[in-house]
Design an enzyme around this catalytic site. Structure first.
Site, PDB file in Angstrom:
ATOM      1  N   CYS A  39       0.677  -1.297   0.135  1.00 20.74           N
ATOM      2  CA  CYS A  39       0.102   0.035   0.061  1.00 20.74           C
ATOM      3  C   CYS A  39       0.882   1.276   0.053  1.00 20.74           C
ATOM      4  O   CYS A  39       1.591   1.622   1.000  1.00 20.74           O
ATOM      5  CB  CYS A  39      -0.848  -0.007   1.134  1.00 20.74           C
ATOM      6  SG  CYS A  39      -1.935   1.369   1.459  1.00 20.74           S
ATOM      7  N   CYS A  42       0.012   3.883   2.806  1.00 21.57           N
ATOM      8  CA  CYS A  42       0.396   3.462   3.989  1.00 21.57           C
ATOM      9  C   CYS A  42       1.957   3.601   4.268  1.00 21.57           C
ATOM     10  O   CYS A  42       2.289   4.190   5.354  1.00 21.57           O
ATOM     11  CB  CYS A  42       0.183   1.778   4.160  1.00 21.57           C
ATOM     12  SG  CYS A  42      -1.315   1.217   3.943  1.00 21.57           S
TER      13      CYS A  42
END
Length: 146
Positions: A39, A42
């Site tokens: 991600c 993230c």
């Protein structure tokens, strides 16, 4: 929580539901970063989360942890994590707030709320005065001749 191979600076890496439960049991507050290695947002938020942890983590009071949703899916499912990153805020084992986006200002605000709440709790536990006005009101209420 003692430093071990699952702890980076002040962030605990959670590898199982039992580790997660132990973290919650050992701390009044927990701030959890639900993420995935693939991600991009993230990864972008990770250094900021680490900074908050370095500044605000306090053993037994406020823990910061990361849960990879692919590595520990049962914990992610427990909190119905459907968006990453999600930053979950837990007090005394109960989730009470989350930030379901890669927003540095929202994360900072929520972490600062935890810090303020903890400071209030500690002042109250230490017998804090709460200010001169409160003291005067308390004294007046105790005075039977008013």
């Amino acid at each position: 929580m003692a430093a071990d191979n699952n702890t980076t600076a002040k962030v605990t890496i959670i590898n199982s539901a039992s580790e997660f439960d132990a973290l919650l049991a050992a701390n009044t507050y927990a701030v959890i970063d639900f993420h995935a290695t693939w991600c991009g947002p993230c990864k972008a938020m990770s250094p900021l989360f680490d900074q908050h942890a370095a500044q605000h983590a306090r053993e037994g009071r406020v823990a910061f942890a990361k849960v990879d949703i692919d590595a520990v899916p049962d914990v992610a499912a427990r909190y119905r994590i459907t968006t990453i990153p999600t930053f979950l805020f837990v007090k005394e084992g109960e989730a009470y707030e989350d930030v379901r986006t890669a927003s540095p200002p929202k994360l900072k605000g929520a972490v600062e709320d935890v810090v303020r709440e903890l400071a209030k709790e500690e002042e109250k536990a230490a017998g804090g005065t709460g200010g001169a006005d409160e003291n005067q009101v308390a004294a007046a209420l105790k005075d039977e001749d008013w």
